[in-house]
Design a protein around this motif. Sequence first.
Motif, PDB file in Angstrom:
ATOM      1  N   ILE A   1       0.940  -1.132  -0.062  1.00  0.00           N
ATOM      2  CA  ILE A   1      -0.031   0.001  -0.021  1.00  0.00           C
ATOM      3  C   ILE A   1       0.776   1.104  -0.106  1.00  0.00           C
ATOM      4  O   ILE A   1       1.750   1.240   0.822  1.00  0.00           O
ATOM      5  CB  ILE A   1      -0.954  -0.050   1.421  1.00  0.00           C
ATOM      6  CG1 ILE A   1      -1.724  -1.239   1.158  1.00  0.00           C
ATOM      7  CG2 ILE A   1      -1.874   1.464   1.315  1.00  0.00           C
ATOM      8  CD1 ILE A   1      -2.519  -1.382   2.277  1.00  0.00           C
ATOM      9  N   ASP A   2       0.456   2.222  -1.052  1.00  0.00           N
ATOM     10  CA  ASP A   2       1.254   3.442  -1.015  1.00  0.00           C
ATOM     11  C   ASP A   2       0.284   4.479  -0.198  1.00  0.00           C
ATOM     12  O   ASP A   2      -0.673   4.833  -0.225  1.00  0.00           O
ATOM     13  CB  ASP A   2       1.315   3.960  -2.356  1.00  0.00           C
ATOM     14  CG  ASP A   2       2.098   5.118  -2.563  1.00  0.00           C
ATOM     15  OD1 ASP A   2       2.551   5.962  -1.548  1.00  0.00           O
ATOM     16  OD2 ASP A   2       2.357   5.579  -3.762  1.00  0.00           O
ATOM     17  N   ILE A   3       1.051   4.746   1.264  1.00  0.00           N
ATOM     18  CA  ILE A   3       0.552   5.696   2.058  1.00  0.00           C
ATOM     19  C   ILE A   3       0.964   7.095   1.977  1.00  0.00           C
ATOM     20  O   ILE A   3       0.440   8.223   2.820  1.00  0.00           O
ATOM     21  CB  ILE A   3       0.791   5.411   3.603  1.00  0.00           C
ATOM     22  CG1 ILE A   3       2.296   5.490   3.931  1.00  0.00           C
ATOM     23  CG2 ILE A   3       0.525   4.030   3.771  1.00  0.00           C
ATOM     24  CD1 ILE A   3       2.733   5.350   5.313  1.00  0.00           C
ATOM     25  N   SER A   4       1.444   7.452   0.642  1.00  0.00           N
ATOM     26  CA  SER A   4       2.061   8.961   0.474  1.00  0.00           C
ATOM     27  C   SER A   4       0.804  10.068   0.660  1.00  0.00           C
ATOM     28  O   SER A   4       1.108  11.084   0.992  1.00  0.00           O
ATOM     29  CB  SER A   4       2.502   9.076  -0.804  1.00  0.00           C
ATOM     30  OG  SER A   4       1.848   8.671  -1.959  1.00  0.00           O
TER      31      SER A   4
ATOM     32  N   VAL B   1      -6.700   4.710   0.374  1.00  0.00           N
ATOM     33  CA  VAL B   1      -5.692   3.918   1.456  1.00  0.00           C
ATOM     34  C   VAL B   1      -6.328   3.568   2.620  1.00  0.00           C
ATOM     35  O   VAL B   1      -5.942   2.441   3.033  1.00  0.00           O
ATOM     36  CB  VAL B   1      -4.665   5.182   1.792  1.00  0.00           C
ATOM     37  CG1 VAL B   1      -3.750   4.603   2.618  1.00  0.00           C
ATOM     38  CG2 VAL B   1      -3.781   5.715   0.624  1.00  0.00           C
ATOM     39  N   ALA B   2      -7.151   4.351   3.397  1.00  0.00           N
ATOM     40  CA  ALA B   2      -7.885   3.839   4.626  1.00  0.00           C
ATOM     41  C   ALA B   2      -8.647   2.462   4.315  1.00  0.00           C
ATOM     42  O   ALA B   2      -8.441   1.485   5.106  1.00  0.00           O
ATOM     43  CB  ALA B   2      -8.859   5.117   5.134  1.00  0.00           C
TER      44      ALA B   2
ATOM     45  N   ARG C   1       3.080   7.167  13.800  1.00  0.00           N
ATOM     46  CA  ARG C   1       1.933   7.956  13.910  1.00  0.00           C
ATOM     47  C   ARG C   1       1.023   8.286  12.623  1.00  0.00           C
ATOM     48  O   ARG C   1      -0.083   8.607  12.924  1.00  0.00           O
ATOM     49  CB  ARG C   1       2.270   9.336  14.716  1.00  0.00           C
ATOM     50  CG  ARG C   1       2.897   9.216  15.954  1.00  0.00           C
ATOM     51  CD  ARG C   1       3.401  10.419  16.780  1.00  0.00           C
ATOM     52  NE  ARG C   1       3.876  10.127  18.151  1.00  0.00           N
ATOM     53  CZ  ARG C   1       3.165   9.959  19.146  1.00  0.00           C
ATOM     54  NH1 ARG C   1       1.659  10.001  19.161  1.00  0.00           N
ATOM     55  NH2 ARG C   1       3.535   9.626  20.411  1.00  0.00           N
ATOM     56  N   THR C   2       1.517   8.278  11.737  1.00  0.00           N
ATOM     57  CA  THR C   2       0.913   8.551  10.624  1.00  0.00           C
ATOM     58  C   THR C   2      -0.238   7.389  10.341  1.00  0.00           C
ATOM     59  O   THR C   2      -1.231   7.478   9.863  1.00  0.00           O
ATOM     60  CB  THR C   2       2.065   8.673   9.256  1.00  0.00           C
ATOM     61  OG1 THR C   2       2.604   9.679   9.387  1.00  0.00           O
ATOM     62  CG2 THR C   2       1.012   8.637   7.985  1.00  0.00           C
ATOM     63  N   LEU C   3       0.489   6.014  10.544  1.00  0.00           N
ATOM     64  CA  LEU C   3      -0.282   4.920  10.476  1.00  0.00           C
ATOM     65  C   LEU C   3      -1.602   5.016  11.325  1.00  0.00           C
ATOM     66  O   LEU C   3      -2.683   4.445  11.184  1.00  0.00           O
ATOM     67  CB  LEU C   3       0.398   3.708  10.691  1.00  0.00           C
ATOM     68  CG  LEU C   3       1.494   3.357   9.652  1.00  0.00           C
ATOM     69  CD1 LEU C   3       2.451   2.197  10.185  1.00  0.00           C
ATOM     70  CD2 LEU C   3       0.895   2.852   8.290  1.00  0.00           C
ATOM     71  N   THR C   4      -1.348   5.362  12.464  1.00  0.00           N
ATOM     72  CA  THR C   4      -2.483   5.659  13.579  1.00  0.00           C
ATOM     73  C   THR C   4      -3.572   6.503  13.110  1.00  0.00           C
ATOM     74  O   THR C   4      -4.864   6.385  13.143  1.00  0.00           O
ATOM     75  CB  THR C   4      -2.302   5.548  14.934  1.00  0.00           C
ATOM     76  OG1 THR C   4      -1.412   7.103  14.952  1.00  0.00           O
ATOM     77  CG2 THR C   4      -1.263   4.804  15.681  1.00  0.00           C
TER      78      THR C   4
ATOM     79  N   ASP D   1      -9.428   6.848  10.579  1.00  0.00           N
ATOM     80  CA  ASP D   1     -10.114   6.864   9.363  1.00  0.00           C
ATOM     81  C   ASP D   1     -10.663   5.161   8.964  1.00  0.00           C
ATOM     82  O   ASP D   1     -11.944   5.162   8.483  1.00  0.00           O
ATOM     83  CB  ASP D   1      -9.477   7.349   8.125  1.00  0.00           C
ATOM     84  CG  ASP D   1      -9.068   9.029   8.185  1.00  0.00           C
ATOM     85  OD1 ASP D   1      -9.787   9.644   9.243  1.00  0.00           O
ATOM     86  OD2 ASP D   1      -8.300   9.624   7.584  1.00  0.00           O
ATOM     87  N   ALA D   2      -9.916   4.318   8.897  1.00  0.00           N
ATOM     88  CA  ALA D   2     -10.221   3.015   8.418  1.00  0.00           C
ATOM     89  C   ALA D   2     -11.200   2.538   9.529  1.00  0.00           C
ATOM     90  O   ALA D   2     -12.092   1.503   8.910  1.00  0.00           O
ATOM     91  CB  ALA D   2      -9.005   2.445   8.218  1.00  0.00           C
TER      92      ALA D   2
END
Length: 354
Positions: free
Chosen positions: A14-17, A31-32, A160-163, A168-169
Amino acid sequence: MPSSQSDPFEVPLIDISPYVVGGADQDKARVAAEVDHACRTVGFIQIRGHGVPADVSSGLAEAMDDFFGLPMETKSGYRIEGANRGYSPPKSESLSLSLGVESATRMNDFFEAFNVGTEARSFTELELSEEDYGINLWPAVPGFTERVENYYAHGERVARTLTTIFEDALGLTPGFFESITDHSIDVLRMNNYALPEGTVTLDGELKGMGEHTDFGLVTVLWADQVEGLQVLGSDRRWHDVWPVDGALLVNLGDLTARLTNDRWMSTLHRVAPPVVNGTIKRRRSAAFFHDGNVDAVIATLPSFQDDSGLEYKSITVRDHIKAKLAGSRQGKSNAAAGREAARVLSAAELEIKQ
C-alpha cells in the motif's frame, strides 16, 4: 512478497503517500479502505510512500553493523538486566513464552538485539517512572547515536501516520489514538540473526525468534531482503515474508486487536533460521514499536462490541507489556494470552499432520 497458485498468501503493498504529503480526500479514503482490508485479512502490510529517505535507512543498517560487529565481551557490557533497553545476547529470550507457549528449550531464540526508546524524562510535565520506560544506554561507537536517532524520528513519524490512517479506516473520532499515545512507550529494537562460526548447533530446536505477537498498537519494521520472517496465515500455515524494494513492513500489535475485538488481528509471526548449506545466513531487522501511554486503559471500543460477550477485558498498557516481557525475558509463561496461544498450537498441530 512472491506468491504462487499453490501459495496464495500475500502481504498487501500500500502506498500511504496521500497521508504523508497531503493528498486529496478521495486518495486518503482509498488508502484507509486498503489498510482496513489488509488488517482484517492478513494483519501485515507493506508500505511505500512512507517518506523515510534511503540514506536514513542505510545509516541505520551501518550503525547496526558497527555495533553488532563488536566483540561479545564489549557488547555484553551494554546489557541492562530487567530493562527493555540495551543489549540482549543470543539465547537470552524466548518470545513464545510471551504467549504462554512452552518451547522445548527455554531461552533458545538465537538472535541478538539492541534496544533504545522513549524515556520518561522526555515528558517533563508528567510524573512518569523510568521503570515503565527505561534509560537508554548508548554504545561508544562513533556515529551510532546520531544515525539511530535519525531513523528513530522517522519511525515515530511513520507510526503516528499509520494511527491516523487507522482512525479513518475504523471510523474513529480524529485524535483518538493521540489521546492514548501522547506519552507513548516507544522502542526501536535492532536485531541481528548471525552468529560467529562454531557458536551454535544447527538442530531442530534452533529458533531465530520464536512465534509471538507484538505487544502494542503498531510495529514498523525495516528488514533485509533475506528470508526468515514467517507470518501465520488464516490457513494456519506459516508463510515467508520479506520487504520489496524501498518498502517497510507493518503489523498490528495486541492492543489494536483488543480495541477492535479482533476485527484487526495481532498476527502471529516468527523468524526461522535462514540456513543455507549448513550456515546461518545473516539477516538484520529493526522494529519500531509504538505501544501507547503506560497509563492508558485499553478496552474493546463500543463500535466493536457484540452479543457474544467475547470482547477482551480492560487492561492498562503497563500491565499488558509487563506480562509479555515477563514471558519473553524472564521465562514466566503469560497465562493471559489465550487467544494467541491457541492459534500457535493449532498451527503446530497442522505442521505435525503434514
